[in-house]
Design an enzyme around this catalytic site. Structure first.
Site, mmCIF file in Angstrom:
data_model
loop_
_atom_site.group_PDB
_atom_site.id
_atom_site.type_symbol
_atom_site.label_atom_id
_atom_site.label_comp_id
_atom_site.label_asym_id
_atom_site.label_seq_id
_atom_site.Cartn_x
_atom_site.Cartn_y
_atom_site.Cartn_z
ATOM 1 N N TRP A 245 0.854 -1.204 0.000
ATOM 2 C CA TRP A 245 0.000 0.000 0.000
ATOM 3 C C TRP A 245 0.882 1.243 0.000
ATOM 4 C CZ3 TRP A 245 -5.149 1.975 1.072
ATOM 5 C CH2 TRP A 245 -6.157 1.035 0.850
ATOM 6 N N SER B 128 -0.115 -2.907 5.367
ATOM 7 C CA SER B 128 0.617 -2.813 6.630
ATOM 8 C C SER B 128 0.111 -3.802 7.674
ATOM 9 C CB SER B 128 0.521 -1.382 7.177
ATOM 10 O OG SER B 128 1.268 -0.518 6.354
ATOM 11 N N PHE B 129 -1.179 -4.117 7.613
ATOM 12 C CA PHE B 129 -1.699 -5.055 8.604
ATOM 13 C C PHE B 129 -0.999 -6.407 8.523
ATOM 14 C CE2 PHE B 129 -4.886 -7.789 10.665
ATOM 15 C CZ PHE B 129 -5.054 -7.077 11.840
ATOM 16 N N SER C 224 3.275 2.345 5.312
ATOM 17 C CA SER C 224 2.776 3.723 5.376
ATOM 18 C C SER C 224 1.262 3.665 5.482
ATOM 19 C CB SER C 224 3.186 4.473 4.098
ATOM 20 O OG SER C 224 2.439 5.660 3.954
ATOM 21 N N VAL C 225 0.754 4.135 6.603
ATOM 22 C CA VAL C 225 -0.697 4.207 6.786
ATOM 23 C C VAL C 225 -1.075 5.682 6.826
ATOM 24 C CG1 VAL C 225 -2.666 3.324 8.078
ATOM 25 C CG2 VAL C 225 -0.478 2.149 8.234
ATOM 26 N N GLU D 174 -10.019 9.115 5.350
ATOM 27 C CA GLU D 174 -11.369 9.262 5.882
ATOM 28 C C GLU D 174 -11.844 7.993 6.578
ATOM 29 O OE1 GLU D 174 -13.684 12.047 4.764
ATOM 30 O OE2 GLU D 174 -11.726 12.978 4.556
ATOM 31 N N THR D 175 -10.991 7.039 6.787
ATOM 32 C CA THR D 175 -11.463 5.734 7.214
ATOM 33 C C THR D 175 -10.992 5.353 8.618
ATOM 34 O OG1 THR D 175 -11.094 3.368 6.861
ATOM 35 C CG2 THR D 175 -9.564 4.839 5.783
ATOM 36 N N HIS E 27 -10.221 2.559 9.419
ATOM 37 C CA HIS E 27 -9.185 1.544 9.247
ATOM 38 C C HIS E 27 -7.857 2.011 9.826
ATOM 39 C CE1 HIS E 27 -11.278 -1.116 6.324
ATOM 40 N NE2 HIS E 27 -10.312 -1.953 6.626
ATOM 41 N N ARG F 187 8.654 12.346 5.287
ATOM 42 C CA ARG F 187 9.385 11.391 6.131
ATOM 43 C C ARG F 187 9.937 10.195 5.359
ATOM 44 N NH1 ARG F 187 5.708 14.246 8.574
ATOM 45 N NH2 ARG F 187 5.881 14.790 10.780
HETATM 46 C C1 DLZ Z 1 -7.455 -1.254 4.069
HETATM 47 C C2 DLZ Z 1 -6.264 -0.355 4.158
HETATM 48 C C3 DLZ Z 1 -6.450 1.048 4.265
HETATM 49 C C4 DLZ Z 1 -7.790 1.695 4.302
HETATM 50 N N1 DLZ Z 1 -5.394 1.879 4.326
HETATM 51 C C5 DLZ Z 1 -4.138 1.346 4.311
HETATM 52 C C6 DLZ Z 1 -3.016 2.214 4.359
HETATM 53 O O1 DLZ Z 1 -3.100 3.450 4.411
HETATM 54 N N2 DLZ Z 1 -1.776 1.623 4.382
HETATM 55 C C7 DLZ Z 1 -1.594 0.265 4.334
HETATM 56 O O2 DLZ Z 1 -0.444 -0.202 4.363
HETATM 57 N N3 DLZ Z 1 -2.660 -0.568 4.244
HETATM 58 C C8 DLZ Z 1 -3.910 -0.073 4.209
HETATM 59 N N4 DLZ Z 1 -4.996 -0.899 4.130
HETATM 60 C C9 DLZ Z 1 -4.767 -2.363 3.904
HETATM 61 C C10 DLZ Z 1 -4.564 -3.145 5.216
HETATM 62 O O3 DLZ Z 1 -3.266 -2.922 5.762
HETATM 63 C C11 DLZ Z 1 -4.702 -4.664 4.939
HETATM 64 O O4 DLZ Z 1 -3.872 -5.037 3.875
HETATM 65 C C12 DLZ Z 1 -6.144 -5.061 4.597
HETATM 66 O O5 DLZ Z 1 -7.023 -4.601 5.611
HETATM 67 C C13 DLZ Z 1 -6.278 -6.594 4.467
HETATM 68 O O6 DLZ Z 1 -5.890 -7.237 5.690
#
Ligand code: DLZ
Length: 158
Positions: free
Chosen positions: A31, A65-66, A89-90, A94-95, A97, A136
Site C-alpha cells: 500500500w 501494513s496489517f 505507510s498508513v 477518511e477511514t 481503518h 518522512r
Molecule cells: C485497508 C487499508 C487502508 C484503508 N489503508 C491502508 C493504508 O493506508 N496503508 C496500508 O499499508 N494498508 C492499508 N490498508 C490495507 C490493510 O493494511 C490490509 O492489507 C487489509 O485490511 C487486508 O488485511
C-alpha cells in the site's frame, strides 16, 4: 516522529557498529508504494553504507501494513537474521481503518519484540496525509528507512 529539530536521516556516524557481517530481513507493505519504495531505498542504502552485503539483505513484500506482523514473524522464526525491519505507510484519510491498522501493527510488533529472540524494527509511517508521509520518506524531514537501518544495526549488535 520527526520534528523540526530532528531529521530522520541524521545520526552520529561514530556510534554505528560495523555491519559487514550482519544479515537483515526487510518486509515491505505494498500500500502507498511510492512511500514504501522510498523507505526501502533508504533502509537498503543505509545498511549497505555501513557494510552489509546486498546479498545479506532479504526483502519480502506483503499486501498491506496489517500483514507486516505476519511477514515479520515468518522472517523472525525462519530467516536466521540479525534483525528484521518492517516498512509501511498508513495514511489517515477518511477511514477508521487507520486506527485499527496502526494499533494492530504496533501491538503485533511489540509482542514479537517481547517474545522472540530477534529484534524487529518498527518502520511504520502513520500520518494524517500524503504530504506528511513524503516528508518522512526522503523529503524535508529525512527518511524513516534510514533511521530503521541504523536502529537495526544497533539492535543487532545489542
Ligand atoms: C485497508 C487499508 C487502508 C484503508 N489503508 C491502508 C493504508 O493506508 N496503508 C496500508 O499499508 N494498508 C492499508 N490498508 C490495507 C490493510 O493494511 C490490509 O492489507 C487489509 O485490511 C487486508 O488485511
Amino acid at each position: 516522529m520527526a520534528t523540526a529539530l530532528h531529521n530522520l536521516s541524521d545520526y552520529d556516524l561514530s556510534k554505528i557498529p560495523d555491519a559487514s557481517n550482519m544479515c537483515f530481513g526487510i518486509v515491505v507493505a505494498e500500500w502507498n508504494p511510492d512511500i514504501t519504495g522510498a523507505l526501502l531505498d533508504g533502509a537498503m542504502g543505509t545498511l549497505e553504507k555501513h557494510g552489509t552485503l546486498p546479498e545479506n539483505i532479504h526483502v519480502r513484500t506483503v499486501p498491506g501494513s496489517f500483514e507486516l506482523v505476519y511477514g515479520a514473524r515468518q522472517m523472525v522464526l525462519h530467516g536466521g537474521y540479525d534483525a528484521v525491519i518492517i516498512l509501511g505507510s498508513v495514511i489517515r484519510g477518511e477511514t477508521p481503518h487507520f486506527d485499527y491498522i496502526c494499533q494492530g501493527v504496533t501491538y503485533g510488533i511489540s509482542r514479537l519484540n517481547a517474545t522472540q529472540e530477534i529484534p524487529v524494527i518498527y518502520g511504520l509511517l502513520t500520518t494524517n496525509d500524503l504530504q506528511q508521509a513524503k516528508d518522512r520518506s526522503g523529503g524535508s524531514l529525512g527518511n524513516k528507512g534510514d533511521e530503521c537501518a541504523i536502529v537495526a544495526i544497533k539492535m543487532a549488535k545489542f
